[in-house]
Design a protein around this motif. Structure first.
Motif, PDB file in Angstrom:
ATOM      1  N   ARG A  97      -0.813   9.689   2.243  1.00 22.59           N
ATOM      2  CA  ARG A  97      -2.045   9.889   1.477  1.00 22.59           C
ATOM      3  C   ARG A  97      -2.855   8.600   1.377  1.00 22.59           C
ATOM      4  O   ARG A  97      -4.071   8.594   1.618  1.00 22.59           O
ATOM      5  N   ILE A  98      -2.184   7.504   1.043  1.00 21.80           N
ATOM      6  CA  ILE A  98      -2.888   6.231   0.868  1.00 21.80           C
ATOM      7  C   ILE A  98      -3.485   5.755   2.187  1.00 21.80           C
ATOM      8  O   ILE A  98      -4.640   5.313   2.249  1.00 21.80           O
ATOM      9  N   THR A  99      -2.712   5.857   3.269  1.00 18.87           N
ATOM     10  CA  THR A  99      -3.208   5.422   4.574  1.00 18.87           C
ATOM     11  C   THR A  99      -4.377   6.281   5.027  1.00 18.87           C
ATOM     12  O   THR A  99      -5.357   5.777   5.588  1.00 18.87           O
ATOM     13  N   ALA A 100      -4.279   7.583   4.792  1.00 19.38           N
ATOM     14  CA  ALA A 100      -5.379   8.476   5.162  1.00 19.38           C
ATOM     15  C   ALA A 100      -6.659   8.091   4.427  1.00 19.38           C
ATOM     16  O   ALA A 100      -7.751   8.079   5.018  1.00 19.38           O
ATOM     17  N   GLN A 101      -6.543   7.756   3.167  1.00 16.80           N
ATOM     18  CA  GLN A 101      -7.723   7.346   2.407  1.00 16.80           C
ATOM     19  C   GLN A 101      -8.298   6.042   2.940  1.00 16.80           C
ATOM     20  O   GLN A 101      -9.521   5.876   3.005  1.00 16.80           O
ATOM     21  N   GLN A 102      -7.429   5.114   3.342  1.00 16.85           N
ATOM     22  CA  GLN A 102      -7.899   3.840   3.879  1.00 16.85           C
ATOM     23  C   GLN A 102      -8.597   4.013   5.222  1.00 16.85           C
ATOM     24  O   GLN A 102      -9.515   3.259   5.559  1.00 16.85           O
ATOM     25  N   LEU A 104       8.871   0.931   8.200  1.00 22.02           N
ATOM     26  CA  LEU A 104       8.633   1.785   9.363  1.00 22.02           C
ATOM     27  C   LEU A 104       7.322   2.551   9.211  1.00 22.02           C
ATOM     28  O   LEU A 104       6.553   2.691  10.165  1.00 22.02           O
ATOM     29  N   GLY A 105       7.081   3.024   8.002  1.00 24.63           N
ATOM     30  CA  GLY A 105       5.849   3.761   7.763  1.00 24.63           C
ATOM     31  C   GLY A 105       4.618   2.894   7.946  1.00 24.63           C
ATOM     32  O   GLY A 105       3.626   3.308   8.565  1.00 24.63           O
ATOM     33  N   LEU A 106       4.665   1.675   7.427  1.00 27.25           N
ATOM     34  CA  LEU A 106       3.521   0.773   7.562  1.00 27.25           C
ATOM     35  C   LEU A 106       3.274   0.407   9.023  1.00 27.25           C
ATOM     36  O   LEU A 106       2.131   0.173   9.424  1.00 27.25           O
ATOM     37  N   ALA A 107       4.345   0.356   9.818  1.00 30.64           N
ATOM     38  CA  ALA A 107       4.174   0.074  11.244  1.00 30.64           C
ATOM     39  C   ALA A 107       3.344   1.169  11.908  1.00 30.64           C
ATOM     40  O   ALA A 107       2.499   0.897  12.767  1.00 30.64           O
ATOM     41  N   PHE A 108       3.566   2.415  11.498  1.00 30.98           N
ATOM     42  CA  PHE A 108       2.795   3.520  12.061  1.00 30.98           C
ATOM     43  C   PHE A 108       1.323   3.438  11.661  1.00 30.98           C
ATOM     44  O   PHE A 108       0.447   3.898  12.393  1.00 30.98           O
ATOM     45  N   PRO A 128       0.792  -1.231   0.000  1.00 36.68           N
ATOM     46  CA  PRO A 128       0.000   0.000   0.000  1.00 36.68           C
ATOM     47  C   PRO A 128       0.824   1.281   0.000  1.00 36.68           C
ATOM     48  O   PRO A 128       0.274   2.360   0.181  1.00 36.68           O
ATOM     49  N   VAL A 129       2.132   1.160  -0.179  1.00 30.28           N
ATOM     50  CA  VAL A 129       2.959   2.366  -0.197  1.00 30.28           C
ATOM     51  C   VAL A 129       2.634   3.214  -1.414  1.00 30.28           C
ATOM     52  O   VAL A 129       2.607   4.444  -1.358  1.00 30.28           O
ATOM     53  N   VAL A 130       2.382   2.564  -2.537  1.00 31.57           N
ATOM     54  CA  VAL A 130       1.961   3.240  -3.760  1.00 31.57           C
ATOM     55  C   VAL A 130       0.739   2.508  -4.305  1.00 31.57           C
ATOM     56  O   VAL A 130       0.459   1.365  -3.925  1.00 31.57           O
ATOM     57  N   LEU A 148       9.627  10.554   0.745  1.00 26.83           N
ATOM     58  CA  LEU A 148       9.616   9.174   1.215  1.00 26.83           C
ATOM     59  C   LEU A 148       8.229   8.735   1.673  1.00 26.83           C
ATOM     60  O   LEU A 148       7.756   7.649   1.329  1.00 26.83           O
ATOM     61  N   PHE A 149       7.584   9.579   2.473  1.00 30.65           N
ATOM     62  CA  PHE A 149       6.367   9.154   3.159  1.00 30.65           C
ATOM     63  C   PHE A 149       5.098   9.854   2.692  1.00 30.65           C
ATOM     64  O   PHE A 149       4.014   9.538   3.177  1.00 30.65           O
ATOM     65  N   GLY A 150       5.224  10.808   1.779  1.00 31.31           N
ATOM     66  CA  GLY A 150       4.037  11.541   1.344  1.00 31.31           C
ATOM     67  C   GLY A 150       2.981  10.637   0.740  1.00 31.31           C
ATOM     68  O   GLY A 150       1.792  10.721   1.079  1.00 31.31           O
ATOM     69  N   SER A 151       3.403   9.756  -0.153  1.00 24.50           N
ATOM     70  CA  SER A 151       2.456   8.839  -0.794  1.00 24.50           C
ATOM     71  C   SER A 151       1.838   7.894   0.228  1.00 24.50           C
ATOM     72  O   SER A 151       0.629   7.621   0.195  1.00 24.50           O
ATOM     73  N   LEU A 152       2.653   7.407   1.147  1.00 27.04           N
ATOM     74  CA  LEU A 152       2.148   6.504   2.187  1.00 27.04           C
ATOM     75  C   LEU A 152       1.125   7.214   3.073  1.00 27.04           C
ATOM     76  O   LEU A 152       0.085   6.635   3.429  1.00 27.04           O
TER      77      LEU A 152
END
Length: 246
Positions: free
Chosen positions: A160-165, A119-123, A40-42, A154-158
């Motif tokens: 955005r995607i996580t916020a949408q989820q 690390l981002g997915l852990a958050f 889900p990073v991209v 690095l984390f902008g796309s992550l």
């Protein structure tokens, strides 16, 4: 002189012209497009580009260097004395330059090994508290790379995607990434190394880090609470571009 030079150096037209004329760009062998980011990073499989831009003339530091030379000449400093000052500064900054180089290398290693995504997915597993911990994701990005811009890349796309989820505002979370990153600037190794070199405190990096670490955490937490309030209490206050009121 410094402000004017940096301002002119940063103008898109001038910077673009300098880049076109003097900046060689090449793909890093065995790395360019060899790493692929996935969901889900991209949103779709995306090869990670690894291009090196040797922008030796258009870099902001070059503008600062030229401004220093001009200022020295205006103040009546002889060219020979300017050269001596430059050499003394170069010797004084040698350890800082080495440390910054290694930290930049760490940032690229983090990026191309996928550690940043892990690390981002852990958050993202923090659920409704993600607005708070997402802020620290930006903090972590700057602490690792030394740059708010790099953290956003690095984390902008992550974010955005996580916020949408999670049915959160993507604009808010991308802004939180940047705001949280600012609070991580005081603990990134590059900034500390530059500060110790500029103030003749080389060797005290660890002490400075220990003293500012909890300040950085506290400020990041304050920003995280503000983001939480925007997410759940004042969602309508998040701006989404310019609105013309008739």
């Amino acid at each position: 002189i410094l402000s004017l030079t940096v301002l002119v150096w940063g103008l898109p037209a001038i910077k673009g012209a300098i880049n076109r004329a003097t900046t060689p760009i090449w793909n890093v062998p065995w790395l360019h497009n060899a790493v692929t980011r996935a969901a889900p990073v991209v949103t779709k499989l995306t090869p990670e580009a690894a291009r090196y831009d040797f922008n030796w003339l258009s870099a902001t530091g070059t503008g600062c260097f030229i401004a220093a030379i001009v200022a020295g000449l205006v103040l009546g400093v002889a060219p020979g004395q300017l050269a001596k000052i430059f050499w003394h500064t170069l010797k004084r900054m040698k350890l800082a330059v080495i440390a910054i180089s290694f930290m930049l290398g760490l940032g690229f290693t983090t990026r191309y090994s996928g550690l940043d995504a892990v690390l981002g997915l852990a958050f993202t597993r923090t659920g409704w508290l993600f607005p708070f911990f997402g802020t620290f994701l930006g903090w972590l990005g700057v602490a690792l790379t030394g740059s708010d811009t790099s953290s956003n890349a690095l984390f902008g796309s992550l974010q955005r995607i996580t916020a949408q989820q999670l049915n959160l505002d993507p604009v808010l979370m991308c802004a939180a990434n940047s705001a949280g990153g600012v609070m991580g600037k005081m603990v990134d190794a590059q900034s500390i190394c530059v500060a110790t070199s500029a103030t003749n405190q080389v060797g005290n990096e660890g002490t400075i880090f220990r003293h500012v670490f909890w300040h950085s955490i506290a400020l990041g937490a304050i920003v995280g609470v503000i983001v939480l309030l925007y997410a759940y209490v004042f969602p309508g206050a998040v701006p989404h571009g310019l609105t013309i009121v008739k």
